[in-house]
Design a protein around this motif. Structure first.
Motif, PDB file in Angstrom:
ATOM      1  N   SER A 122     -20.843  50.854 -18.491  1.00 23.35           N
ATOM      2  CA  SER A 122     -19.347  51.435 -18.507  1.00 23.35           C
ATOM      3  C   SER A 122     -18.745  50.198 -19.649  1.00 23.35           C
ATOM      4  O   SER A 122     -18.933  48.991 -19.287  1.00 23.35           O
ATOM      5  CB  SER A 122     -18.524  51.941 -17.457  1.00 23.35           C
ATOM      6  N   GLY A 123     -18.330  51.005 -20.623  1.00 28.61           N
ATOM      7  CA  GLY A 123     -17.241  49.821 -21.831  1.00 28.61           C
ATOM      8  C   GLY A 123     -15.993  50.215 -22.425  1.00 28.61           C
ATOM      9  O   GLY A 123     -16.115  51.413 -22.211  1.00 28.61           O
ATOM     10  N   SER A 124     -15.511  49.297 -22.637  1.00 24.14           N
ATOM     11  CA  SER A 124     -14.924  49.561 -23.763  1.00 24.14           C
ATOM     12  C   SER A 124     -14.824  48.494 -24.858  1.00 24.14           C
ATOM     13  O   SER A 124     -15.275  48.294 -24.540  1.00 24.14           O
ATOM     14  CB  SER A 124     -13.046  49.381 -22.978  1.00 24.14           C
ATOM     15  N   SER A 125     -14.436  49.063 -25.925  1.00 26.27           N
ATOM     16  CA  SER A 125     -13.874  48.709 -27.040  1.00 26.27           C
ATOM     17  C   SER A 125     -15.168  47.649 -27.662  1.00 26.27           C
ATOM     18  O   SER A 125     -16.259  49.087 -26.861  1.00 26.27           O
ATOM     19  CB  SER A 125     -12.723  47.981 -27.314  1.00 26.27           C
ATOM     20  N   MET A 126     -15.710  46.659 -27.674  1.00 24.65           N
ATOM     21  CA  MET A 126     -16.623  46.110 -28.281  1.00 24.65           C
ATOM     22  C   MET A 126     -17.697  46.491 -26.810  1.00 24.65           C
ATOM     23  O   MET A 126     -19.120  46.501 -27.162  1.00 24.65           O
ATOM     24  CB  MET A 126     -16.466  44.767 -28.328  1.00 24.65           C
ATOM     25  N   GLY A 127     -17.126  46.164 -25.505  1.00 25.71           N
ATOM     26  CA  GLY A 127     -18.071  47.001 -24.423  1.00 25.71           C
ATOM     27  C   GLY A 127     -19.137  47.901 -24.851  1.00 25.71           C
ATOM     28  O   GLY A 127     -20.144  47.843 -23.999  1.00 25.71           O
ATOM     29  N   ALA A 128     -18.285  48.645 -25.051  1.00 25.06           N
ATOM     30  CA  ALA A 128     -19.071  50.031 -25.061  1.00 25.06           C
ATOM     31  C   ALA A 128     -19.317  50.451 -26.811  1.00 25.06           C
ATOM     32  O   ALA A 128     -20.860  50.504 -26.348  1.00 25.06           O
ATOM     33  CB  ALA A 128     -17.170  51.512 -25.634  1.00 25.06           C
ATOM     34  N   ILE A 145     -15.530  54.310 -22.306  1.00 26.08           N
ATOM     35  CA  ILE A 145     -14.040  54.141 -22.454  1.00 26.08           C
ATOM     36  C   ILE A 145     -13.092  54.188 -23.570  1.00 26.08           C
ATOM     37  O   ILE A 145     -13.334  53.691 -24.208  1.00 26.08           O
ATOM     38  CB  ILE A 145     -12.782  52.978 -21.263  1.00 26.08           C
ATOM     39  N   ALA A 146     -12.017  55.259 -23.527  1.00 22.56           N
ATOM     40  CA  ALA A 146     -11.055  55.429 -24.873  1.00 22.56           C
ATOM     41  C   ALA A 146      -9.233  55.679 -24.003  1.00 22.56           C
ATOM     42  O   ALA A 146     -10.088  55.964 -22.935  1.00 22.56           O
ATOM     43  CB  ALA A 146     -11.381  56.644 -25.756  1.00 22.56           C
ATOM     44  N   TYR A 147      -9.132  55.946 -25.245  1.00 29.11           N
ATOM     45  CA  TYR A 147      -7.026  56.294 -24.945  1.00 29.11           C
ATOM     46  C   TYR A 147      -6.810  57.390 -25.790  1.00 29.11           C
ATOM     47  O   TYR A 147      -6.738  56.703 -26.675  1.00 29.11           O
ATOM     48  CB  TYR A 147      -6.503  54.759 -24.497  1.00 29.11           C
ATOM     49  N   ASP A 148      -5.956  57.922 -24.707  1.00 25.58           N
ATOM     50  CA  ASP A 148      -5.257  59.074 -25.548  1.00 25.58           C
ATOM     51  C   ASP A 148      -3.722  58.455 -25.636  1.00 25.58           C
ATOM     52  O   ASP A 148      -3.124  59.064 -24.290  1.00 25.58           O
ATOM     53  CB  ASP A 148      -5.497  60.304 -24.594  1.00 25.58           C
ATOM     54  N   ASP A 156      -6.408  57.196 -19.927  1.00 24.77           N
ATOM     55  CA  ASP A 156      -7.148  56.218 -20.313  1.00 24.77           C
ATOM     56  C   ASP A 156      -8.964  57.894 -20.201  1.00 24.77           C
ATOM     57  O   ASP A 156      -8.495  58.310 -19.263  1.00 24.77           O
ATOM     58  CB  ASP A 156      -8.043  55.723 -19.534  1.00 24.77           C
ATOM     59  N   ILE A 157      -9.732  58.021 -20.816  1.00 21.57           N
ATOM     60  CA  ILE A 157     -11.206  58.918 -20.692  1.00 21.57           C
ATOM     61  C   ILE A 157     -12.541  58.732 -21.422  1.00 21.57           C
ATOM     62  O   ILE A 157     -12.012  57.300 -21.243  1.00 21.57           O
ATOM     63  CB  ILE A 157     -10.851  59.277 -22.725  1.00 21.57           C
ATOM     64  N   VAL A 158     -12.660  58.994 -19.801  1.00 20.61           N
ATOM     65  CA  VAL A 158     -13.950  58.519 -19.729  1.00 20.61           C
ATOM     66  C   VAL A 158     -14.693  59.354 -20.055  1.00 20.61           C
ATOM     67  O   VAL A 158     -15.390  60.704 -19.975  1.00 20.61           O
ATOM     68  CB  VAL A 158     -14.223  58.457 -18.186  1.00 20.61           C
ATOM     69  N   ILE A 159     -15.876  59.177 -21.256  1.00 23.15           N
ATOM     70  CA  ILE A 159     -16.289  60.118 -22.035  1.00 23.15           C
ATOM     71  C   ILE A 159     -17.898  59.990 -22.022  1.00 23.15           C
ATOM     72  O   ILE A 159     -18.029  58.662 -21.193  1.00 23.15           O
ATOM     73  CB  ILE A 159     -16.726  59.572 -23.503  1.00 23.15           C
ATOM     74  N   LYS A 160     -18.720  60.651 -20.800  1.00 24.36           N
ATOM     75  CA  LYS A 160     -19.795  60.927 -20.028  1.00 24.36           C
ATOM     76  C   LYS A 160     -20.752  61.478 -20.832  1.00 24.36           C
ATOM     77  O   LYS A 160     -21.985  61.873 -20.844  1.00 24.36           O
ATOM     78  CB  LYS A 160     -19.778  60.617 -18.946  1.00 24.36           C
ATOM     79  N   ALA A 163     -18.307  58.886 -29.167  1.00 26.99           N
ATOM     80  CA  ALA A 163     -17.531  57.984 -28.267  1.00 26.99           C
ATOM     81  C   ALA A 163     -16.575  56.782 -28.558  1.00 26.99           C
ATOM     82  O   ALA A 163     -16.046  55.972 -28.361  1.00 26.99           O
ATOM     83  CB  ALA A 163     -18.619  58.405 -26.978  1.00 26.99           C
ATOM     84  N   VAL A 164     -18.255  56.141 -29.120  1.00 29.85           N
ATOM     85  CA  VAL A 164     -17.827  54.632 -29.531  1.00 29.85           C
ATOM     86  C   VAL A 164     -17.458  54.388 -30.883  1.00 29.85           C
ATOM     87  O   VAL A 164     -16.109  53.532 -30.683  1.00 29.85           O
ATOM     88  CB  VAL A 164     -19.495  53.598 -30.178  1.00 29.85           C
TER      89      VAL A 164
END
Length: 680
Positions: free
Chosen positions: A419-425, A495-498, A504-508, A515-516
């Motif tokens: 799982s990742g957010s921002s650069m982690g995504a 993960i993104a943010y609305d 938060d939004i979990v995109i899968k 998504a990125v």
């Protein structure tokens, strides 16, 4: 409901239960007269926590789950009861209410003795009191030591409604991988119909009717294959479905008493025996091929299970395994729409040898590495040993994730979900699609030359951000292409943010590229992504290190990486910058005139433009994100925090140094990681 048992049959039943096996004829006679037998269906609640004392219960066949409910509605203190085990002793003796809920995992048969009669039996047969006292003492010691749950088992049925899908190949590979990953007792049970036996080569099979109700005979027929897997081969005829159905529940339950995992490979015919086996299983793996007719057959099986199981039907217990077909390739959305059900995993296409093996399940063969890797991940999921990796956001600081990945690869640490957010995504997406850490490093090192960054910038009038993001998307497209979450090497959650709905939004699902782009839209720097009523920005705003996403997906072991600088690291970095500036002021004009002029110009512009609006926005955001990240890190089993004090959020050109910091942090925690991997 109560079963109809003659006194003679009930006497024999009592005599066969381990707790009563040492008693004499007279004592057994007393127990048989006071007891009666009750049958429960799968999912039935036998006793609810808080129910009044009523009976002493002993499991004749089946499996029982015992648990207490926490204040927030979670099941805790889980325990499992198999044949010969018992409960309700304390309630029967003291009259206190039941302290746990007891639920039938399979169709089960219970021997029950009313509490008043049970007390009289203990007075008449004192040796039973000694046995029960010892049993209660063992339970108490186990709880004190923290070993609450006793032997837990899982029954997994593998079924395909059509032939030649390779379901037997898959079932056997699944059993072998579960044994390898867990080092626990696993049995592969291949059940075939009489009509299919002519296609089986060199397999000793026994008529199911002759052994189904006598486990002593079953145990004598179990063999080990050359890989050390326990194997049982049976066949059945379709002329007596009623009696066969009654044998299935005790048959699989008895196997579950001796094995942690029972993998049942079923024939393609959907008859009463097969249906009953599916309903008695803890997990059902439905194997199909991405062809319309095959998917329609699979859909009908799901509908039938839903009708039969009724309130006990749980979609999460049914896993759809799709084998790719070269001749009729379908998209993920087409498959799920046809099934009206999510696809759990995709199996690589079987070659000709694999097809031959699929048609003749007695023949052992070697499967491709890609096939084995897919089945291994599924086996790790089934056995509950999944390891998840949560990669946090932090702009350029997130490049240190590459160093973490390099060390994980070097030490062969299995990662089952990212799982990742921002650069982690972004880094997690590259890794999930199959790129090695070294390949990701090569991509990142494009930006060691600062002018390369200009190619990603499409300045816009700063209404929502300074960069439009068009060039960034174009660059990502070169590396991610049209890959979807459906085709990743390992499962990926982004993960993104609305901003409009503050969640938060979990995109899968869908395109990974989309998504990125959503997850890396840094507020105030990159334009947000508008999608319907949503305004989507950087996932790190609310969930900078998404450990919770992994846990919600059933991951039991979590490794998390927080690349955001702590307050201590920020102060350390600030002091380091001041020292650097002071050293630069010492440069002599006489010795180094050009360097002297360059430094003075740099310092002049720094005073005017530092901090920029982007600096202020990002640093302010990262200060709050750090606090959220640290909360998330508490949910991780291994928490890694690289020392990035000397780096700024925008220094993407310092790739080599950032990766080195990640490597150092991973090495420091590798002992803990290996210990985590080795734990049950």
């Amino acid at each position: 409901m109560e079963g109809i048992y003659s006194f003679f049959n009930q006497f024999n039943l009592v005599r066969q239960l381990p707790v009563f096996s040492t008693l004499n004829w007279i004592e057994l006679h007393k127990i048989a007269r006071k007891s009666f037998v009750v049958e429960y269906r799968k999912g039935d609640i036998i006793r609810q926590e808080g129910d009044a004392a009523d009976f002493f219960y002993c499991v004749v066949s089946g499996r029982i789950r015992a648990y207490a409910m926490s204040d927030d509605g979670r099941k805790e203190n889980m325990d499992f009861l198999h044949r010969g085990m018992y409960f309700g002793i304390i309630s029967a003796l003291t009259g206190k209410t039941h302290s746990m809920t007891f639920e039938a995992i399979n169709d089960s048969v219970m021997l029950q003795i009313p509490k008043d009669d049970f007390q009289q039996i203990l007075k008449a047969v004192p040796i039973l009191g000694v046995e029960f006292s010892a049993a209660l003492s063992r339970r108490m010691r186990r709880r004190v030591k923290g070993h609450v749950a006793s032997f837990e088992s899982r029954i997994v049925s593998v079924y395909s409604p059509v032939r030649k899908t390779g379901s037997s190949t898959y079932a056997r590979a699944l059993a072998e991988h579960i044994q390898r990953e867990t080092n626990k007792n696993v049995i592969y049970v291949n059940i075939d119909s009489l009509g299919n036996l002519n296609r089986v080569v060199s397999v000793d099979r026994v008529d199911f009717r002759k052994v189904g109700d006598d486990y002593s005979k079953v145990s004598q027929l179990i063999r080990k294959n050359d890989k050390g897997l326990h194997v049982l081969n049976l066949f059945f005829t379709t002329d007596d479905q009623t009696s066969l159905r009654k044998q299935i529940a005790p048959f699989v339950s008895n196997l579950a008493d001796d094995y942690n995992y029972v993998i049942v490979d079923l024939p393609s015919e959907m008859d009463d025996l097969v249906l009953e086996t599916l309903t008695q299983s803890d997990l059902v793996h439905l194997v199909s091929v991405e062809r319309k007719d095959d998917l329609d057959h699979t859909h009908s099986v799901i509908d039938r299970l839903e009708i039969v199981l009724k309130d006990n039907f749980r979609a999460d217990k049914i896993k759809i395994i799709i084998r790719t077909a070269i001749d009729d390739e379908m998209t993920y959305s087409e498959i799920t729409k046809r099934l009206d059900f999510d696809v759990y995993a995709m199996l690589p296409h079987l070659d000709e040898q694999d097809k031959k093996e699929a048609e003749q399940p007695g023949i052992e063969g070697e499967l491709s590495p890609a096939y084995q890797m897919t089945v291994r991940r599924i086996a790790r999921d089934v056995s509950g040993v999944l390891v998840g990796l949560a990669l946090g956001g932090g702009a350029a600081l997130g490049l240190s994730h590459i160093g973490i990945l390099k060390e994980l690869e070097k030490e062969n640490i299995p990662i089952d979900m990212v799982s990742g957010s921002s650069m982690g995504a972004l880094i997690g997406a590259f890794w999930a699609i199959g790129l090695k850490a070294e390949e990701i490093e090569n991509i990142a090192r494009q930006f060691e030359h600062r002018w390369t960054l200009v190619k990603l910038m499409d300045p816009v009038f700063p209404i929502s951000g300074f960069i439009g993001g068009v060039f960034i998307r174009r660059w990502l497209k070169k590396h991610l292409g049209d890959r979807t979450f459906y085709s990743t090497r390992i499962p990926l959650k982004i993960i993104a943010y609305d901003l409009m709905h503050r969640q938060d939004i979990v995109i899968k699902s869908g395109l990974i590229l989309d998504a990125v782009c959503q997850s890396i839209a840094i507020p105030g720097v990159v334009n947000p992504i508008r999608k319907g009523e949503q305004v989507i920005i950087d996932g790190g705003v609310l969930n900078p290190v998404p450990t919770d996403v992994l846990i919600s997906e059933g991951i039991k072991k979590v490794i998390a990486v927080n690349v955001l600088k702590s307050p201590k690291q920020v102060c350390k970095g600030f002091d380091s910058t001041l020292n650097k500036l002071a050293e630069e002021q010492k440069v002599s004009f006489i010795k180094f005139p050009l360097k002297f002029i360059g430094i003075r110009i740099s310092h002049f512009f720094r005073k005017i433009f530092h901090p920029t609006i982007s600096d202020i926005m990002v640093l302010t955001l990262q200060a709050s994100e750090y606090l959220l990240a640290e909360q998330s890190m508490r949910q991780a089993d291994v928490a890694i925090h690289p020392d990035l004090a000397d780096f700024e959020w925008y220094e993407i050109f310092r790739v080599k140094q950032l990766i080195a910091c990640g490597e150092a942090a991973a090495k420091e925690h590798m002992g803990k990681i290996k210990q985590l991997i080795s734990e049950d």
